[in-house]
Design an enzyme around this catalytic site. Structure first.
Site, PDB file in Angstrom:
ATOM      1  N   SER A  55       0.884  -1.178  -0.079  1.00 28.84           N
ATOM      2  CA  SER A  55       0.032   0.065  -0.056  1.00 28.84           C
ATOM      3  C   SER A  55       0.971   1.211  -0.129  1.00 28.84           C
ATOM      4  O   SER A  55       2.058   1.048   0.303  1.00 28.84           O
ATOM      5  CB  SER A  55      -0.897  -0.202   1.251  1.00 28.84           C
ATOM      6  OG  SER A  55      -1.641   1.119   1.325  1.00 28.84           O
ATOM      7  N   THR A 336      -7.470   1.784   4.463  1.00 28.24           N
ATOM      8  CA  THR A 336      -6.925   1.117   5.676  1.00 28.24           C
ATOM      9  C   THR A 336      -8.143   1.566   6.693  1.00 28.24           C
ATOM     10  O   THR A 336      -8.435   0.505   7.588  1.00 28.24           O
ATOM     11  CB  THR A 336      -5.678   1.498   6.068  1.00 28.24           C
ATOM     12  OG1 THR A 336      -4.668   1.273   4.795  1.00 28.24           O
ATOM     13  CG2 THR A 336      -5.268   0.777   7.166  1.00 28.24           C
ATOM     14  N   CYS A 490       0.200  -7.129 -16.906  1.00 25.59           N
ATOM     15  CA  CYS A 490       0.848  -7.947 -15.946  1.00 25.59           C
ATOM     16  C   CYS A 490       2.006  -7.296 -15.391  1.00 25.59           C
ATOM     17  O   CYS A 490       2.860  -6.992 -16.283  1.00 25.59           O
ATOM     18  CB  CYS A 490       1.147  -9.316 -16.229  1.00 25.59           C
ATOM     19  SG  CYS A 490       1.893 -10.140 -14.958  1.00 25.59           S
ATOM     20  N   CYS A 513       4.239 -14.480 -10.217  1.00 25.49           N
ATOM     21  CA  CYS A 513       3.135 -13.782  -9.890  1.00 25.49           C
ATOM     22  C   CYS A 513       3.024 -13.086  -8.551  1.00 25.49           C
ATOM     23  O   CYS A 513       3.708 -13.777  -7.392  1.00 25.49           O
ATOM     24  CB  CYS A 513       2.045 -14.773  -9.937  1.00 25.49           C
ATOM     25  SG  CYS A 513       0.597 -14.246  -9.282  1.00 25.49           S
ATOM     26  N   CYS A 516      -1.507  -9.828  -7.850  1.00 32.01           N
ATOM     27  CA  CYS A 516      -1.896  -8.492  -7.897  1.00 32.01           C
ATOM     28  C   CYS A 516      -3.582  -8.578  -8.258  1.00 32.01           C
ATOM     29  O   CYS A 516      -4.316  -7.533  -8.060  1.00 32.01           O
ATOM     30  CB  CYS A 516      -1.269  -7.405  -8.437  1.00 32.01           C
ATOM     31  SG  CYS A 516      -1.455  -7.590 -10.572  1.00 32.01           S
ATOM     32  N   CYS A 519      -5.037  -9.678 -13.857  1.00 31.98           N
ATOM     33  CA  CYS A 519      -5.412 -10.504 -15.026  1.00 31.98           C
ATOM     34  C   CYS A 519      -6.791 -11.158 -14.656  1.00 31.98           C
ATOM     35  O   CYS A 519      -7.688 -11.240 -15.596  1.00 31.98           O
ATOM     36  CB  CYS A 519      -4.548 -11.763 -15.145  1.00 31.98           C
ATOM     37  SG  CYS A 519      -4.219 -12.465 -13.637  1.00 31.98           S
TER      38      CYS A 519
END
Lengths: 544, 249, 311
Positions: A55, A336, A490, A513, A516, A519
């Site tokens: 974040s 948050t 990606c 990967c 996230c 895709c």
């Protein structure tokens, strides 16, 4: 499945992020306060709590103040108060300071590593008696005979690529609970199934998303201004594409820099990763990073739909909290506090139903009721028209937002609506390819050396966790019509179109990967489904 | 018979280590730490020996800060019966670790001590051999196969260019290499059970071991960046250069 | 003060790794004495005496020194060590096995795997799989050191004429016994222990095409490696993979064929002494780290190289 063992808890929470941990902490606080037995378990797919957290982050402490008022005394890693806010409009060569929009003022907020905040929240949770299991991915929702959720199962460990059992194979575990809380974050893979199963999205706008790409830098001390917050809009985005940057100076010579692109972008040639690299070459930006060291890199999708995209939050046997439900306040670029508040509220509602007559199935209806009475609802309602107005382009949106915010104070008698992101992409033939500059190896980098810094890894010999509904579609549709857009969007180099023996094929480098979920969101025909890989796979973000 | 297995808390093998900007050490703040992978193999081997009915009890030992308790809990979740932490926030170098382990061996009297061949942080590859020297025991380092034969152990060792087999008298030290086994996955209920297993804590002083470091770190830095060399025109030139200039073939 | 080097040998000849340990020793002292502990090891002793820079060869010849068992060799080294400032050995499996035992018996630290000598008490050594270079200072009276063989140029095995001194053997400690050795000379060596590695990448194109990589490897007595891309594409099994998530290797010679050189791969092999790259793309990052680069079609160049090696 008789082979699977099971364990029973009162509450199982899927995901060790801020909202899941806030739920767990609040539940145990109430239980201790009322002196009742209450078992709470948190499952986290990362190798440890915080490993998958990425974040900005500037955190508003409102929810934390409610949850753990003594957070300062307990050593919460909130070390850098915001000192200065800057909001800048970029053209290719110039940086034009703007008035910071009211919702983006950050007095009283802190620049943090959200990963470290979660590590600390995890310690607090464990001290209160929460069982936290990291390295275990919840891969399946369990239902009882009446169709209510009765828990989750963790994924099998040690399955080989072809799905057969490897030498160390272990079945997953069933975790049964009276209430199961889904705190998976944006585009949770189980939450997605629940939306379908319980029709939780009927009557609300589709969720829309952004992808945030972030780098953490250690910069020259002379260029470090602790507490400085800068946001930009404009270049390198064109005026029709929603996106902007953040730069936060915090701790010891650390700077978080990131770029968020709305996943409603239309040009399939667009690469969010390259946009961040290009952004760093701007004359007003580059200098901060010259002579510095890039420490970490990562990416994560965020929910951007806001108020009109919030689904029904409960179903028999469980509920959804945090960004899995989409509580991010986009104009404020913060989630948050809302995520944690949703967790606190959910915990209070769950406690209520667990203490009452337990009629099967239990649904914590009080949770949405309470949330609607809380500041979360009011805050999200107020901002609801800003993000959708960006469909008109940056300039009209900024004008509209000014009117909506300042003149109407968020009380406009209308609500603007969203379109699903995957429908926004246009055929490559109608778009202009984008020429991105080559990396200089000092301030800008290529994708693979970036992914290297996410410390991501997956056990190699396991079934691919990026599943295709139709194996032929990537080449037939995405490659031919959309310029193989997954190669561009990606941020981890997972997707690669490779020609072998004269035949084009999609190579999926699942090991790269970073979880996230872009895709799963952006594929034009929704052909890619992200499922949880073997537990503890994925990035190992330090200080992100 | 009892097995002692030493486990070190080290930076996770997926995480790239980097020096602190002032070169005073390695940046470890908020970095994921795990059990040294070679030690995991040692724990796994201990469990297999116990499962084969040869050992009755497995005691896992760690030396270091309080957080090493987590490493010991992992060992116990895998199958170790109890844990001992020798707790200190000071740097403990291999010789001092060997001395601490020796003091514990005198308390516990194990028949076998299993250790990883090296830790992936300092890459020293010393502790097992040093402990064997201090105890005057036999040592089977870099083990890729362990077999029991009465009062002796037959151990296959990874050596340069192949494998070697030796036999060592018990009690003995075994340090393990990568190919010995593949550690099992930790099961969730076993993590819970491990929280209830016995874990004793000592200080180096209680064991009367002086842990003063003998090596001083002067600087930690990134290795020099490799630069490209020459382009050769054809394979003949390449082979010639490899033979006569680099002298590597 | 003199420096002692522990020789590695097969009783008949000296292992070339020892020449690099002697090379490191020359940076510490002009008086270098080498211990040859073996069984019927006159051949190895004579070979050691011929090495440039060696002042004296000390020979301990007894059956129980025949296989370099640490339990027997270490006390012998300890016995001799009082007249030396440093005791060195190459960082081979034998060196790594014996020297920490020596250090512990002397109650000193060992400095493992040094890559540079800064002064007689300050050394550089790689830690964290070579991602960090540590400079360390020893305060011990005797420095026990293992030497990374690829980091020092070997001294010449000829030109010296050191005196050979025989000493009495110590006791057989009887703690361990050598049983057998399986040095896979005919087969390909293990990746992690190989002196030469030939690796193929995605450019190799298929599983069948990997045969040309293997042919070159066999010609050189090398191990076969692969990049992650080649593993992911299914050309070779996972245990061939060199790189961050696979094996970290540091051979004397690394030949990268059809490998572009992603950082993940470079991280696994950048400590190799000599790197050769063969790739048709002259922009490939691998050329940025290669000592010798050959731009060309691997399907032509690799068979040519096999042929050239026969000349």
């Amino acid at each position: 499945m008789p082979e699977r063992e099971s364990m029973d808890f009162d509450v199982v929470i899927v995901g060790g992020g801020p909202s899941g941990l806030a739920t767990a902490i609040r539940l145990r606080q109430i239980a201790i306060d009322r002196d009742v037995e209450l078992t709470v378990c948190v499952l986290e797919k990362g190798s440890e709590v915080g490993a998958h957290i990425l974040s900005g982050a500037v955190v508003e402490t409102r929810a934390l103040d409610e949850l753990l008022p003594n957070w300062e005394g307990l050593g919460a890693p909130l070390n850098t108060p915001v000192r200065k806010d800057r909001f800048v409009f970029l053209t290719e060569r110039r940086a034009i300071p703007f008035i910071t929009p009211p919702q983006m003022h950050n007095q009283g907020n802190y620049i943090v590593s959200l990963g470290n905040l979660c590590r600390w929240l995890c310690e607090q949770a464990e001290a209160l008696g929460v069982e936290v299991y990291a390295g275990f991915a919840a891969s399946e929702v369990l239902y009882d005979d009446m169709g209510a959720v009765r828990g989750v199962a963790t994924g099998d460990m040690g399955r080989k690529k072809d799905g057969s059992k490897g030498p160390n194979f272990e079945f997953g575990m069933e975790l049964h609970a009276t209430q199961t809380v889904f705190a998976e974050g944006c585009r949770g893979s189980l939450t997605k199934q629940l939306f379908e199963r319980y029709d939780l999205r009927s009557g609300v706008d589709p969720q829309v998303y952004g992808i945030g790409i972030k780098e953490l830098w250690e910069v020259d001390p002379a260029k470090h201004h602790p507490g400085l917050v800068t946001h930009t809009v404009g270049w390198p985005m064109d005026l029709k594409t929603y996106g902007g940057s953040f730069q936060y100076h915090f701790d010891e010579n650390l700077v978080s820099i990131g770029f968020v692109v709305g996943l409603d972008y239309s040009n399939p040639y667009l690469s969010p990763f390259e946009e961040l690299q290009r952004f760093k070459t701007h004359p007003a930006i580059r200098d901060t990073f010259v002579g510095g060291t890039r420490i970490s890199y990562g990416a994560r999708a965020i929910s951007a739909g806001g108020f009109q995209s919030i689904p029904k939050l409960t179903f028999p046997g469980g509920l959804i909290v945090g960004d899995a439900a989409g509580f991010l306040n986009v104009p404020k670029i913060k989630g948050t506090h809302t995520g944690m508040k949703s967790g606190i509220t959910a915990a209070e509602a769950i406690f209520g139903v667990l203490q009452g007559e337990i009629s099967n199935p239990v649904e914590a209806n009080e949770y949405p009721e309470r949330l609607k009475q809380s500041w979360v609802w009011e805050e999200l309602y107020r901002e609801r028209n800003i993000k959708p107005s960006f469909h008109w382009g940056l300039i009209p949106a900024m004008i509209y937002s000014g009117i909506d915010k300042i003149l109407l104070r968020g009380k406009a008698p209308w609500t603007l609506h969203h379109r699903p992101d995957h429908l926004c992409v246009r055929p490559a033939a109608n778009c202009k390819p984008i020429e991105y500059p080559k990396p200089d190896g000092l301030v800008t980098f290529d994708k693979l050396s970036s992914v290297f810094l996410s410390n991501t890894n997956h056990e190699e010999d396991q079934p691919c966790h990026l599943t295709l509904k139709d194996e032929a579609l990537p080449v037939a549709l995405n490659f031919k019509k959309y310029a193989g857009l997954e190669q561009q969007y990606c941020p981890a180099g997972v997707y690669e179109y490779v020609e072998a023996e004269g035949k084009m094929g999609l190579q999926i480098n699942a090991q790269n990967c970073v979880h996230c979920k872009t895709c799963d969101i952006k594929d034009p025909s929704q052909n890619i489904t992200w499922v949880t890989p073997e537990g503890s796979g994925g990035p190992n973000y330090p200080n992100m | 018979m009892k097995i002692l297995v030493a486990v070190k808390r080290a930076i996770d093998y997926n995480v790239k280590a980097r020096p602190k900007s002032d070169g005073s050490g390695v940046e470890l703040a908020n970095v994921k730490m795990s059990m040294n992978p070679f030690d995991e193999i040692a724990v796994e081997e201990a469990i297999r020996i116990q499962e084969a009915g040869i050992a009755a009890e497995i005691v896992a030992v760690s030396v270091g800060p309080k957080q090493c308790q987590e490493t010991l809990r992992t060992a116990m979740a895998m199958g170790a019966d109890r844990g001992i932490l020798v707790e200190t926030d000071e740097e403990v170098q291999p010789l001092a670790v060997a001395k601490i382990l020796k003091a514990l061996v005198e308390k516990e009297a194990p028949g076998i001590i299993l250790l990883g061949k090296q830790a992936i942080d300092d890459d020293s590859n010393q502790t097992g051999q040093m402990l064997a020297a201090l105890l005057k025991w036999g040592q089977a380092t870099f083990a890729c196969g362990v077999e029991f034969a009465g009062e002796e152990l037959k151990v296959n060792r990874e050596v340069d260019g192949g494998t070697q087999s030796i036999s060592v008298k018990l009690p003995a030290i075994i340090t393990v290499d990568l190919r010995l086994n593949e550690p099992r996955y930790v099961k969730l209920p076993n993590i819970m059970k491990a929280k209830k297993k016995q874990l004793d804590i000592f200080s180096p002083a209680e064991l009367e071991v002086d842990i003063t470091p003998r090596l001083k770190l002067i600087k930690a830095e990134e290795p020099p960046v490799r630069v490209g060399g020459v382009t050769v025109a054809d394979v003949d030139e390449l082979v010639d250069k490899l033979r006569n200039e680099a002298k590597v073939i | 003060m003199a420096v002692l080097v522990l020789a590695e040998h097969d009783n008949d000849s000296l292992n070339p790794a020892t020449l690099t340990a002697i090379s490191a020793a020359t940076q510490l002292s002009n008086t270098i004495e080498v211990l040859v502990a073996g069984s019927d090891c006159a051949g190895a002793a004579a070979a050691t005496a011929a090495v440039t820079g060696v002042s004296k060869v000390i020979v301990a010849d007894a059956a129980h020194y025949g296989n370099a068992l640490a339990e027997n060799v270490a006390p012998l080294v300890v016995e001799l060590s009082s007249s030396y400032s440093h005791v060195l050995a190459a960082s081979t499996t034998d060196g790594k096995n014996i020297m920490p035992r020596v250090a512990a018996l002397l109650d000193v630290a060992q400095i493992s795997d040094i890559v540079a000598v800064d002064s007689e008490s300050i050394f550089k050594r790689p830690i964290y799989a070579g991602n960090i270079i540590a400079t360390v200072e020893s305060s011990d009276r005797i420095k026990v050191i293992t030497v990374r063989t690829t980091a020092f140029d070997p001294v010449s095995s000829e030109g010296g004429s050191a005196a050979i001194e025989n000493i009495d053997a110590g006791a057989d400690m009887g703690l361990s016994r050598y049983l057998a050795q399986d040095l896979t000379k005919s087969d390909r060596p293990e990746l992690a222990a190989a002196d030469i590695i030939v690796s193929g990448g995605r450019g190799v194109g298929s599983s069948e095409n990997f045969a040309i990589i293997e042919e070159l490897a066999d010609k050189l007595g090398a191990a076969v490696g692969a990049s992650r891309a080649a593993v992911d594409a299914g050309y070779v099994p996972n245990d061939y993979q060199v790189g961050q998530t696979g094996k970290v290797v540091a051979p004397g010679l690394y030949i990268a064929i059809g490998i572009s050189g992603a950082i993940q791969h470079l991280a696994g092999m950048k400590d190799s002494k000599v790197i050769v790259a063969i790739n048709k793309d002259e922009e490939a990052p691998i050329f940025g780290v290669a000592d010798y680069g050959l731009v060309g079609d691997l399907f032509k160049e690799v068979p040519n190289m096999v042929a050239a090696l026969d000349k």
